[in-house]
Design an enzyme around this catalytic site. Structure first.
Site, PDB file in Angstrom:
ATOM      1  N   ASP A 125       0.792  -1.159   0.078  1.00  0.00           N
ATOM      2  CA  ASP A 125       0.083  -0.010   0.060  1.00  0.00           C
ATOM      3  C   ASP A 125       0.909   1.301   0.031  1.00  0.00           C
ATOM      4  OD1 ASP A 125      -2.154   1.712   0.179  1.00  0.00           O
ATOM      5  OD2 ASP A 125      -3.166   0.737   1.662  1.00  0.00           O
TER       6      ASP A 125
HETATM    7  C1  NOJ Z   1      -3.979   4.121   0.121  1.00  0.00           C
HETATM    8  C2  NOJ Z   1      -5.078   3.022   0.172  1.00  0.00           C
HETATM    9  O1  NOJ Z   1      -5.042   2.456   1.524  1.00  0.00           O
HETATM   10  C3  NOJ Z   1      -5.428   2.133  -0.799  1.00  0.00           C
HETATM   11  O2  NOJ Z   1      -6.399   1.322  -0.626  1.00  0.00           O
HETATM   12  C4  NOJ Z   1      -5.125   2.730  -2.261  1.00  0.00           C
HETATM   13  O3  NOJ Z   1      -5.322   1.720  -3.356  1.00  0.00           O
HETATM   14  C5  NOJ Z   1      -3.743   3.334  -2.235  1.00  0.00           C
HETATM   15  N1  NOJ Z   1      -3.838   4.427  -1.130  1.00  0.00           N
HETATM   16  C6  NOJ Z   1      -3.565   4.014  -3.573  1.00  0.00           C
HETATM   17  O4  NOJ Z   1      -4.326   5.271  -3.806  1.00  0.00           O
END
Ligand code: NOJ
Length: 757
Positions: A282
Site C-alpha cells: 500500500d
Molecule cells: C491507500 C489506500 O489504503 C489504498 O486502498 C489505495 O489503493 C492506495 N492508497 C492508492 O491510492
C-alpha cells in the site's frame, strides 16, 4: 524394468517441462536476460506524479526522468488516453529496454459513472449487478488509459467506527467472498488483453478491517482460527477467481506488518492458495515499517522483498536500497528477479508487451464514459442498494402529486452524493435529491429548505473537508435554519428529511467514536417530528449508524448510503414507489458504540444470555444495554410483506459426498410487487472448535409479484459446511446441524440434519 524407468523418466521430464512452460513466458524471460540489476529494481517501483496531473503536465519532472532511466514499473494518478500515451512513450521510446508501464488507479465504485459505495452495493445482495458495475467501471477506466485497478477491497469489517467499512462488503465471510468473486470477474473479464478489461487487485491483505478500536492504520492481533474462518475467505475467493494482483495492508499481523510478512505473502498467499500474480504494497507501507519498529529503510525494504512483496508503492525504499542489500548479501538477486518476472508477466497478460498503446485509444472516452446507458445502470444499482429500515403507517411510497416539504442538508447537495473514494467521479454531475424528485414526479408540489448543517462544528468540518466542501456551515443560525424548515413544511402533506454523514465522514482516515447522526441534524429531526406530519428520513452514511432514537420516532427510514452519480433519481424512484426497496444490511447496526464489535456470527459463550434479552447476573450480558443489535445483518423491509412457509428438507442425513435440499415457499402477501433476499443459515451444534451461533450458507434474491408464491430451494453439500479446525485443516465434522431460512439473520432455527461419515 529398464523400459519402465525410461517411461517414468520421460513422464517426469514432460511434467517438469509443462510446469516450466506454464511458469515461463519467452518474451518475459528474454527481457529478464537483458536486464541489469538496476533495471530490475526499477520495475519494482510504483510512482504517482501527484499534483502534477491536476495542473496539466503528464508527469512531474522527477517521475519523467525516472521513467526514462528505467526506474519505474508502474504509475498511478495519470489518466486520459493522451496522457497515458505520453507516459508510455517515455518508457517505450526513452528507457533502454522500452518496457511499458502499468497504469494504476483506484476505481472503487465506478470510474466516472459513480455507483453506490461498495457497502451500499453489497446491500443489494445482487451478484450479477455487482459484476455489471465492475464491468462498466473497467470499460470506462480502460477507455481513459487505466489497465490496473486497486479494487476490490474485501476486508471484513465488524467495527463501524472504522471509516473504511464503506469500501467493503460488510461483516460476513460468505457474502464477502461472493462479492469478491463478482468484482474480480467484472473487472478482469475473460481476457486480460481485451482493451476493456483491467487487472484487479485484492486488498488489503490482510485483516485491515479488524484494526483495534476501529482506528485506521492501527494494529491487528488475531488468532489463526479466527483469521481463517472469519477474515481470510474473501481474499481467498478473489485468488480463486484469478485476481491478478494483491495489495498488502498497513496493519501488522502476528507482530509483523503485512508488507514485510513472509508468512502472509509467501506461505499463505502464494504457497497455500496458489496465487500466481504480483503483490504491491500500500501507499508507502514499506517505509511505514520503520515507524512500526522494524528497522531503517534498508532493513524494511529487504524485509519486504524477502517476504515476497513485488512492488513498492510510492515509498521508493526498493529503488534506493535494494542494490546495496544485494551487494551486502541481505537480498539475493534471484529474489528480485522473481518479483520482476511477476510484474513483467502482468504486463504480458495485459498485452502491453505487444502493444504498449493498447489502452490509449483517443476515440474511446466519448463512446464509453458516462454514457446514458452507464448512468441508467448507476440508477438501477443505487435503487437496489437502498435498505428500508423502518416503515411507519403507510407513508411510503409517496403519491406523485403529493405536497412535499424536502428538507435537510443532503436534500439539495451535490457534494455528498458520490461517497468516499470516488476520486475519478465529478460531484457536479451528480443528481441532487431535489432534482430527482422533480424529475420523477413533476406534478408534485415540492418546497425546500436546508434546515440544518451536516454539523455545526467548524473544527470537525475542517477535518472532513480535505477534498472539498463536504460540510458547509451556513451564515444563518441553527435555530433560524430549523425555523425555515418548519416554515416550508407548513402546507405540506409529508416531510422528507435528507440527513446523515458527509461523504468524507467515512472512508480512509475517517474513524469516528460517535456513530450518531450529528446533533445539528438530530435537532432538526426532532422539530420535524413535533409537527405531527408524516416524516420520511432519507438517511445517508458510509457505515452503520447508531439511530436508536430515530428508530423510536413515528417516522419511516430509508437508508441510501452514498448512492453515486444518479442519487436523486434513484431515491425518487423508491420514494414514489417506481421501485420497491429490496436491500438488506450486510453489516449489523448497533444500538450503541459500546456494543462494538457486534456481528451476527458471534459465538455463544459458555454463559449465554437468555434469549428473552432479560438481564441475568453471571451471564454474558451488559448492565446497561441489551446484547441484541438495533438492526441485524440481513435485515431490510419492503413496501410489501413476505411470508415464509414451512421449511422442508429432502433428507435428514447428509453424507460427506452427498447433498440435501432445503426448500421453503415465500409468498408476497402485500400490495406491491417486490424482491426478497431469501437467506439460509446453519449452526454446527458440536465441533472441535467453538462454532459461531449461525452462519450464512446461501441466499437467493427472488422477484415476487403481489399475491405470488415461489418455491426456493438450496442444495447443501458437506463441502459447504467446512471450517478450519485447530490445525487449520478445512474439514466438516460429523454431527448435528440446525438451520433456518428467513429474510434476515435474526430468526430461530426450524430444522436439523446430521452429517454422517
Ligand atoms: C491507500 C489506500 O489504503 C489504498 O486502498 C489505495 O489503493 C492506495 N492508497 C492508492 O491510492
Amino acid at each position: 524394468m529398464r523400459r519402465i524407468y525410461l517411461i517414468l523418466g520421460l513422464t517426469i521430464c514432460t511434467a517438469a517441462s509443462v510446469l516450466q512452460a506454464q511458469a515461463q513466458i519467452p518474451e518475459v524471460e528474454e527481457l529478464l536476460s537483458k536486464m541489469t540489476l538496476e533495471e530490475k529494481i526499477g520495475q519494482l517501483n510504483l510512482v504517482t506524479p501527484g499534483g502534477g496531473v491536476a495542473t496539466g503536465s503528464v508527469v512531474s519532472e522527477d517521475v519523467e526522468a525516472k521513467i526514462k532511466e528505467g526506474n519505474v514499473g508502474g504509475i498511478f494518478g495519470v489518466s486520459s488516453p493522451e496522457k497515458v500515451r505520453q507516459a508510455q512513450k517515455l518508457a517505450v521510446e526513452n528507457s533502454r529496454l522500452g518496457i511499458p508501464l502499468l497504469i494504476g488507479s483506484d476505481v472503487i465504485h465506478g470510474y466516472k459513472t459513480t455507483f453506490p459505495i461498495p457497502l451500499g452495493l453489497s446491500s443489494s445482495w445482487d451478484m450479477d449487478l455487482i459484476k455489471e458495475t465492475a464491468q462498466i467501471a473497467a470499460k470506462e477506466a480502460t477507455a481513459d488509459g487505466i489497465n490496473w485497478n486497486f479494487s476490490p477491497m474485501v476486508d471484513i469489517a465488524r467495527d463501524p467506527r472504522w471509516g473504511r467499512i464503506a469500501e467493503g462488503a460488510g461483516e460476513d465471510p460468505y457474502l464477502g467472498s461472493q462479492v469478491a468473486r463478482a468484482m474480480v470477474e467484472g473487472y478482469q473479464g475473460e481476457d486480460f488483453s481485451a482493451p476493456n478489461t483491467m487487472l484487479a487487485t485484492v486488498k488489503h491483505l490482510a485483516l485491515y478491517g479488524a484494526v483495534e478500536a476501529g482506528r485506521d492504520y492501527n494494529s491487528v492481533d488475531m488468532s489463526k482460527i479466527k483469521m481463517f474462518n472469519e477474515y481470510l475467505p474473501p481474499y481467498k475467493a478473489a485468488v480463486d477467481a484469478g485476481v491478478a494482483s494483491a495489495m498488502t495492508s498497513f496493519n501488522d499481523i502476528h507482530g509483523v506488518p503485512a508488507s514485510g510478512n513472509k508468512w502472509l505473502i509467501t506461505d499463505l498467499l502464494r504457497e497455500r492458495w496458489g496465487f500466481d500474480g504480483f503483490v504491491v504494497s500500500d501507499y508507502t507501507s514499506v517505509n511505514e515499517m520503520i515507524a512500526h519498529g522494524m528497522g531503517d529503510l534498508q532493513d524494511v525494504s529487504a524485509l519486504a522483498i524477502n517476504a515476497g512483496l513485488d512492488m513498492d508503492m510510492v515509498g521508493e525504499g526498493f529503488l534506493t536500497t535494494l542494490k546495496k542489500s544485494v551487494e551486502e548479501g541481505k537480498v539475493s538477486e534471484e529474489q528480485i528477479t522473481k518479483a520482476v518476472r511477476r510484474i513483467l508477466e502482468a504486463k504480458h497478460k495485459l498485452g502491453l508487451l505487444d502493444n504498449p498503446y493498447l489502452y490509449s485509444d483517443e476515440s474511446r472516452p466519448e463512446k464509453d464514459i458516462l454514457t446514458e446507458e452507464n448512468r441508467s445502470i448507476a440508477r438501477k444499482a443505487a435503487r437496489r442498494s437502498f435498505v428500508l429500515l423502518k416503515k411507519h403507517k403507510n407513508t411510503l411510497p409517496l403519491s406523485k402529486d403529493a405536497k412535499i416539504a424536502l428538507v435537510g442538508p443532503m436534500a439539495n447537495n451535490k457534494n455528498n452524493m458520490l461517497g468516499t473514494w470516488a476520486p475519478t467521479g465529478n460531484p457536479e454531475l451528480s443528481v441532487p435529491i431535489l432534482e430527482g424528485l422533480r424529475n420523477v414526479a413533476p406534478q408534485a408540489e415540492i418546497t425546500y429548505a436546508k434546515g440544518a448543517n451536516i454539523s455545526n462544528d467548524s473544527v470537525f468540518a475542517d477535518k472532513v473537508n480535505v477534498f472539498g466542501p463536504r460540510i458547509e456551515i451556513s451564515e444563518k443560525s441553527p435555530e433560524a435554519m430549523i425555523e425555515e424548515a418548519l416554515e416550508v413544511s407548513r402546507g405540506a402533506d409529508v416531510i422528507v428529511a435528507a440527513v446523515g454523514e458527509a461523504t468524507e465522514m467515512s472512508g480512509e482516515a475517517a474513524s469516528r467514536t460517535s456513530l450518531s447522526i450529528p446533533e445539528s441534524q438530530k435537532k432538526l429531526i426532532r422539530a420535524l417530528v413535533k409537527t405531527g406530519k408524516p416524516v420520511v428520513l432519507v438517511l445517508m452514511s458510509g457505515r452503520p449508524l447508531v439511530i436508536e432514537e430515530e428508530m423510536q420516532m413515528p417516522v419511516s427510514i430509508l437508508q441510501v448510503w452514498h448512492p453515486g452519480v444518479e442519487a436523486g433519481n434513484a431515491i425518487a424512484d423508491v420514494i414514489f414507489g417506481d421501485y420497491n426497496p429490496s436491500g438488506k444490511l450486510t453489516a449489523t447496526w448497533p444500538r450503541n458504540v459500546g456494543q462494538i464489535p457486534i456481528y451476527y456470527r458471534m459465538k455463544t459463550t459458555g454463559r449465554p444470555a437468555p434469549e428473552s434479552g432479560e438481564f441475568q447476573k453471571f451471564k454474558s450480558n451488559y448492565l446497561d444495554s441489551p446484547n441484541s443489535p438495533l438492526l441485524p445483518f440481513g435485515y431490510g423491509l419492503s413496501y410489501t410483506n413476505f411470508e415464509y412457509g414451512e421449511t422442508k428438507i429432502s433428507d435428514n442425513k447428509l453424507s460427506k459426498g452427498g447433498t440435501i435440499t432445503i426448500t421453503t415457499t415465500v409468498t408476497n402477501t402485500g400490495a406491491y410487487d417486490g424482491a426478497e433476499v431469501v437467506q439460509l443459515y446453519t449452526h454446527d451444534k458440536v465441533r472441535s472448535i467453538t462454532p459461531p451461533k449461525k452462519e450464512l450458507k446461501a441466499f437467493k434474491k427472488i422477484l415476487l409479484e403481489k399475491g405470488e408464491s415461489k418455491k426456493v430451494s438450496f442444495e447443501i453439500s458437506a463441502e459447504d459446511l467446512k471450517f478450519y479446525n485447530a490445525n487449520l485443516e478445512f474439514v466438516v465434522e460429523p454431527g448435528e446441524f440446525e438451520f433456518f431460512v428467513a429474510g434476515s439473520s435474526d430468526h430461530q432455527f426450524t430444522g436439523t440434519f446430521t452429517v454422517v461419515e
